[in-house]
Scaffold this active site. Structure first.
Site, PDB file in Angstrom:
ATOM      1  N   ASP A  16       0.908  -1.251  -0.044  1.00  0.00           N
ATOM      2  CA  ASP A  16       0.141  -0.144  -0.018  1.00  0.00           C
ATOM      3  C   ASP A  16       0.990   1.238   0.254  1.00  0.00           C
ATOM      4  O   ASP A  16       2.097   1.339   0.507  1.00  0.00           O
ATOM      5  CB  ASP A  16      -0.898  -0.061   1.443  1.00  0.00           C
ATOM      6  CG  ASP A  16      -2.206   0.939   0.922  1.00  0.00           C
ATOM      7  OD1 ASP A  16      -2.529   1.325  -0.161  1.00  0.00           O
ATOM      8  OD2 ASP A  16      -2.823   1.273   2.202  1.00  0.00           O
ATOM      9  N   GLY A  17       0.309   2.190  -0.406  1.00  0.00           N
ATOM     10  CA  GLY A  17       1.013   3.479  -0.532  1.00  0.00           C
ATOM     11  C   GLY A  17       0.044   4.694  -0.608  1.00  0.00           C
ATOM     12  O   GLY A  17      -0.958   4.480  -1.036  1.00  0.00           O
ATOM     13  N   GLU A  54       2.344   3.724  -4.496  1.00  0.00           N
ATOM     14  CA  GLU A  54       1.798   2.562  -4.610  1.00  0.00           C
ATOM     15  C   GLU A  54       2.827   1.839  -5.340  1.00  0.00           C
ATOM     16  O   GLU A  54       3.248   0.584  -5.337  1.00  0.00           O
ATOM     17  CB  GLU A  54       0.528   2.491  -5.271  1.00  0.00           C
ATOM     18  CG  GLU A  54      -0.476   3.123  -4.446  1.00  0.00           C
ATOM     19  CD  GLU A  54      -1.320   2.099  -3.568  1.00  0.00           C
ATOM     20  OE1 GLU A  54      -0.684   0.931  -3.419  1.00  0.00           O
ATOM     21  OE2 GLU A  54      -2.072   2.465  -3.074  1.00  0.00           O
ATOM     22  N   ASP A  76      -4.402  -2.699  -3.361  1.00  0.00           N
ATOM     23  CA  ASP A  76      -5.542  -2.069  -3.363  1.00  0.00           C
ATOM     24  C   ASP A  76      -5.460  -0.968  -4.623  1.00  0.00           C
ATOM     25  O   ASP A  76      -6.375  -0.234  -4.606  1.00  0.00           O
ATOM     26  CB  ASP A  76      -6.069  -1.576  -2.193  1.00  0.00           C
ATOM     27  CG  ASP A  76      -5.043  -0.621  -1.399  1.00  0.00           C
ATOM     28  OD1 ASP A  76      -4.065  -0.140  -2.139  1.00  0.00           O
ATOM     29  OD2 ASP A  76      -5.224  -0.191  -0.361  1.00  0.00           O
ATOM     30  N   HIS A 130      -9.391  -0.799   2.538  1.00  0.00           N
ATOM     31  CA  HIS A 130     -10.354  -0.488   3.597  1.00  0.00           C
ATOM     32  C   HIS A 130     -11.627  -1.431   3.886  1.00  0.00           C
ATOM     33  O   HIS A 130     -12.517  -0.862   4.017  1.00  0.00           O
ATOM     34  CB  HIS A 130     -10.633   0.996   3.822  1.00  0.00           C
ATOM     35  CG  HIS A 130      -9.395   1.908   3.704  1.00  0.00           C
ATOM     36  ND1 HIS A 130      -8.395   2.172   4.488  1.00  0.00           N
ATOM     37  CD2 HIS A 130      -8.846   2.648   2.774  1.00  0.00           C
ATOM     38  CE1 HIS A 130      -7.457   2.867   4.212  1.00  0.00           C
ATOM     39  NE2 HIS A 130      -7.695   3.161   2.998  1.00  0.00           N
ATOM     40  N   ASP A 140      -1.579  -0.668   5.105  1.00  0.00           N
ATOM     41  CA  ASP A 140      -2.123   0.844   4.941  1.00  0.00           C
ATOM     42  C   ASP A 140      -1.481   1.463   6.248  1.00  0.00           C
ATOM     43  O   ASP A 140      -0.946   2.697   6.326  1.00  0.00           O
ATOM     44  CB  ASP A 140      -3.628   0.785   4.977  1.00  0.00           C
ATOM     45  CG  ASP A 140      -4.073   2.318   5.265  1.00  0.00           C
ATOM     46  OD1 ASP A 140      -3.899   3.066   4.118  1.00  0.00           O
ATOM     47  OD2 ASP A 140      -4.576   2.576   6.095  1.00  0.00           O
TER      48      ASP A 140
END
Length: 153
Positions: A16-17, A54, A76, A130, A140
């Site tokens: 994640d980023g 990301e 994601d 999320h 995250d």
């Protein structure tokens, strides 16, 4: 398609980023799991974008692997997943130009990601962010903590 890589060498990665604001200070996080072994990676940049973070997370995670293996990358980011599985073929064919004939954004990070993925058999899986995936939520939190570390200096 049967794999030439034994299942015992399968590494799962969650990445994640993000930035706040975008563009602005950003962070990335990655979790690598091989059997019972877990390794977490993070990083941050003072001026960047969500997409760059990301891409950096995915490239950094793949670069951390020491030998060729089967990899499942959970992201994601539809930008990363679609870019590496669909769009890149057209970009390469068009000399790294997008559909509007402009240079592909984040070219150097796409090159880095492709080079990092090359020795491996990579499956790219999109997960909704999320939405309760524990490892995605952890990635995250790692990215957020990395970004916030820039703000307390």
């Amino acid at each position: 398609m049967e794999s030439d890589v034994p299942a015992a060498t399968t590494v799962e990665i969650w990445t994640d980023g993000g930035c706040k604001p975008n563009p602005g200070p950003g962070g990335w996080g990655a979790i690598l799991r091989f059997g019972e072994h877990i390794r977490e990676l993070t990083g941050a940049e003072p001026a960047t974008t969500n997409n760059r973070m990301e891409l950096t997370a995915a490239a950094s995670a793949l670069e951390a692997l020491r030998r060729p293996c089967k990899v499942i990358v959970h992201t994601d980011s539809e930008y990363v997943r679609n870019g590496v599985t669909r769009w890149v073929h057209g970009w390469v064919r068009n000399n790294w130009r997008n559909a509007a004939k402009e240079p592909v954004a984040n070219y150097e990070l796409w090159q880095r990601l492709l080079a990092a993925a090359k020795p491996h058999q990579v499956e790219w899986r999109w997960v909704r962010g999320h939405a309760g995936d524990a490892m995605n939520e952890r990635a995250d939190r790692l990215a957020t903590a990395a970004r916030e570390s820039l703000l307390v200096r």
